[in-house]
Design an enzyme around this catalytic site. Sequence first.
Site, PDB file in Angstrom:
ATOM      1  N   SER A   8      21.926 -39.206  30.084  1.00  0.00           N
ATOM      2  CA  SER A   8      21.618 -37.769  30.147  1.00  0.00           C
ATOM      3  C   SER A   8      20.807 -37.414  31.394  1.00  0.00           C
ATOM      4  O   SER A   8      20.322 -36.300  31.509  1.00  0.00           O
ATOM      5  CB  SER A   8      20.844 -37.347  28.896  1.00  0.00           C
TER       6      SER A   8
ATOM      7  N   GLU B 250       0.845  -1.203   0.000  1.00  0.00           N
ATOM      8  CA  GLU B 250       0.000   0.000   0.000  1.00  0.00           C
ATOM      9  C   GLU B 250       0.877   1.247   0.000  1.00  0.00           C
ATOM     10  O   GLU B 250       0.629   2.203  -0.736  1.00  0.00           O
ATOM     11  CB  GLU B 250      -0.894   0.043   1.254  1.00  0.00           C
TER      12      GLU B 250
ATOM     13  N   ARG C 228       4.468 -32.888  35.838  1.00  0.00           N
ATOM     14  CA  ARG C 228       4.313 -33.302  37.238  1.00  0.00           C
ATOM     15  C   ARG C 228       4.631 -32.163  38.193  1.00  0.00           C
ATOM     16  O   ARG C 228       5.457 -31.301  37.904  1.00  0.00           O
ATOM     17  CB  ARG C 228       5.219 -34.506  37.527  1.00  0.00           C
TER      18      ARG C 228
ATOM     19  N   THR D 206      14.912 -40.008  21.323  1.00  0.00           N
ATOM     20  CA  THR D 206      14.760 -39.739  22.753  1.00  0.00           C
ATOM     21  C   THR D 206      13.874 -40.787  23.413  1.00  0.00           C
ATOM     22  O   THR D 206      14.149 -41.243  24.525  1.00  0.00           O
ATOM     23  CB  THR D 206      14.178 -38.314  22.947  1.00  0.00           C
TER      24      THR D 206
HETATM   25  N1  LIG Z   1      19.497 -32.998  27.591  1.00  0.00           N
HETATM   26  C1  LIG Z   1      18.434 -32.859  26.853  1.00  0.00           C
HETATM   27  O1  LIG Z   1      17.791 -31.786  26.821  1.00  0.00           O
HETATM   28  C2  LIG Z   1      17.976 -34.001  26.024  1.00  0.00           C
HETATM   29  C3  LIG Z   1      16.667 -34.011  25.543  1.00  0.00           C
HETATM   30  C4  LIG Z   1      16.279 -35.064  24.755  1.00  0.00           C
HETATM   31  C5  LIG Z   1      17.180 -36.063  24.432  1.00  0.00           C
HETATM   32  N2  LIG Z   1      18.432 -36.041  24.939  1.00  0.00           N
HETATM   33  C6  LIG Z   1      19.394 -37.077  24.583  1.00  0.00           C
HETATM   34  O2  LIG Z   1      19.571 -37.050  23.180  1.00  0.00           O
HETATM   35  C7  LIG Z   1      19.895 -38.365  22.735  1.00  0.00           C
HETATM   36  C8  LIG Z   1      19.002 -38.719  21.568  1.00  0.00           C
HETATM   37  O3  LIG Z   1      19.350 -37.882  20.517  1.00  0.00           O
HETATM   38  P1  LIG Z   1      18.637 -37.966  19.099  1.00  0.00           P
HETATM   39  O4  LIG Z   1      19.120 -36.827  18.307  1.00  0.00           O
HETATM   40  O5  LIG Z   1      18.758 -39.348  18.557  1.00  0.00           O
HETATM   41  O6  LIG Z   1      17.121 -37.760  19.545  1.00  0.00           O
HETATM   42  P2  LIG Z   1      15.812 -37.287  18.801  1.00  0.00           P
HETATM   43  O7  LIG Z   1      16.015 -35.991  18.130  1.00  0.00           O
HETATM   44  O8  LIG Z   1      14.769 -37.387  19.844  1.00  0.00           O
HETATM   45  O9  LIG Z   1      15.514 -38.421  17.754  1.00  0.00           O
HETATM   46  C9  LIG Z   1      16.178 -38.536  16.550  1.00  0.00           C
HETATM   47  C10 LIG Z   1      15.209 -39.131  15.588  1.00  0.00           C
HETATM   48  O10 LIG Z   1      14.192 -38.183  15.311  1.00  0.00           O
HETATM   49  C11 LIG Z   1      13.621 -38.507  14.070  1.00  0.00           C
HETATM   50  N3  LIG Z   1      13.495 -37.280  13.290  1.00  0.00           N
HETATM   51  C12 LIG Z   1      12.365 -36.594  13.087  1.00  0.00           C
HETATM   52  N4  LIG Z   1      12.568 -35.547  12.320  1.00  0.00           N
HETATM   53  C13 LIG Z   1      13.865 -35.552  12.008  1.00  0.00           C
HETATM   54  C14 LIG Z   1      14.676 -34.707  11.190  1.00  0.00           C
HETATM   55  N5  LIG Z   1      14.169 -33.654  10.537  1.00  0.00           N
HETATM   56  N6  LIG Z   1      15.981 -34.989  11.100  1.00  0.00           N
HETATM   57  C15 LIG Z   1      16.506 -36.054  11.725  1.00  0.00           C
HETATM   58  N7  LIG Z   1      15.775 -36.896  12.495  1.00  0.00           N
HETATM   59  C16 LIG Z   1      14.470 -36.635  12.630  1.00  0.00           C
HETATM   60  C17 LIG Z   1      14.478 -39.553  13.454  1.00  0.00           C
HETATM   61  O11 LIG Z   1      13.800 -40.754  13.744  1.00  0.00           O
HETATM   62  P3  LIG Z   1      13.617 -41.999  12.767  1.00  0.00           P
HETATM   63  O12 LIG Z   1      14.990 -42.532  12.547  1.00  0.00           O
HETATM   64  O13 LIG Z   1      12.750 -42.909  13.600  1.00  0.00           O
HETATM   65  O14 LIG Z   1      12.956 -41.523  11.560  1.00  0.00           O
HETATM   66  C18 LIG Z   1      15.758 -39.473  14.244  1.00  0.00           C
HETATM   67  O15 LIG Z   1      16.452 -40.682  14.273  1.00  0.00           O
HETATM   68  C19 LIG Z   1      19.699 -39.276  23.918  1.00  0.00           C
HETATM   69  O16 LIG Z   1      20.983 -39.557  24.461  1.00  0.00           O
HETATM   70  C20 LIG Z   1      18.900 -38.451  24.883  1.00  0.00           C
HETATM   71  O17 LIG Z   1      19.158 -38.804  26.216  1.00  0.00           O
HETATM   72  C21 LIG Z   1      18.841 -35.024  25.721  1.00  0.00           C
END
Ligand SMILES: NC(=O)c1ccc[n+]([C@@H]2O[C@H](COP(=O)([O-])OP(=O)(O)OC[C@H]3O[C@@H](n4cnc5c(N)ncnc54)[C@H](OP(=O)(O)O)[C@@H]3O)[C@@H](O)[C@H]2O)c1
Length: 351
Positions: A177, A61, A216, A205
């Site tokens: 973690s 505009e 909680r 996760t």
């Molecule tokens: N400290 C914290 O704040 C915190 C929080 C959460 C987790 N953690 C830790 O993080 C670790 C897990 O890490 P993570 O990275 O594997 O967990 P994540 O992000 O929960 O899961 C990864 C999975 O998410 C899916 N996904 C969905 N969209 C995606 C995308 N755009 N790109 C890639 N993957 C995608 C994939 O699953 P699919 O292979 O099934 O398709 C991938 O394998 C654990 O050790 C946990 O304890 C820490």
Amino acid sequence: VSRTDRAAVTAAELAALHRAFELAGRGPAGENPQVGAVLLSPRGEVLAEGWHHGAGTPHAEAAALGAAAAVGRSVANATAVVSLEPCNHTGRTPPCAQALIDAGVRRVVYSVPDPNPIAAGGAQRLRAAGLEVVGGVLEPDGRELLADWLRRVTRPYVIAKIAQSLDSRVAAADGTSRWITGESARVHAHQVRAEVDAIVVGTGTVLADDPSLTARKPDGSLAPHQPERIVVGLRDVPADAAVRGSADGFVHLRTHQPIHVLDALAARGLGRVLIEGGPALVSAFLRAGLVDELHLYLAPMLLGAGTGAVTGLGVATLAQAQRWQFSATQRLGADLLLIAKPNKEMPCSQG
Ligand SMILES: NC(=O)c1ccc[n+]([C@@H]2O[C@H](COP(=O)([O-])OP(=O)(O)OC[C@H]3O[C@@H](n4cnc5c(N)ncnc54)[C@H](OP(=O)(O)O)[C@@H]3O)[C@@H](O)[C@H]2O)c1
């Protein structure tokens, strides 16, 4: 005048709106909507045209008003025909509704109502100033043009939570973690859970931590409001996973597209969601520019190795860094909570 009464619109105005759609397409697609505007004389002749050239530049505009002024054409009693409702919000540029009023425009015809609560209200402001306003004209065409942008502005509000060590690890080298942060930080995180409509985590996760994703109270009892529990990823969620819970509200979304996750959540009527990790999922949302608020719980702990908080943002050099600003900081026991927001101005729809 009815918002959708096409009979209230002249043939010249309809033609001008088609032209406004065309002009809108000249602007860049992206964070801001593509908008076109045409100013018509009281007899229906085109006085000036304008379109939005991207964030921080004049709105359609204003561009049309500027074009008229540049050639010395009066817009007194003119009709402004615009593809999107003129905004009512002062962002980097003043509100368009006011600019049209100040210029002496008498009538405004627009296609799509502004869905952005911050910018909406333009039509109301115009009417209050005594202008004739007709909205919702050719709205399906207008919406099609703005489909991607409409999707972004009507998506749920996204908070991403990261609990990390001083050296930005969210898990130790062996994947453990629990817990990086202390009691107070976890109590705070549960308060946030109780205020959102959904908690979202990746399958990684769920498989690593088997979280229940409930909100909680400090005594361990359930908060009155429980968010929905959303798991994202292609892998199956085990039949005995805690996240399935005993109540409704568990959803598994087999996708890797953050925007598809938000579409699904919006379709469920969820307006405020918390992504709790892990790093792969949080990083995907950050990469897509779909995080509105980052809650970083910082524990005074060093791990030296382990899972990094964020990966793969596509930043190769400092100039490409995602810039954020801290909006709040809080001490939680031994930990710190840092709340950050993307370093961009809230768009007045068009910047
Ligand atoms: N400290 C914290 O704040 C915190 C929080 C959460 C987790 N953690 C830790 O993080 C670790 C897990 O890490 P993570 O990275 O594997 O967990 P994540 O992000 O929960 O899961 C990864 C999975 O998410 C899916 N996904 C969905 N969209 C995606 C995308 N755009 N790109 C890639 N993957 C995608 C994939 O699953 P699919 O292979 O099934 O398709 C991938 O394998 C654990 O050790 C946990 O304890 C820490």
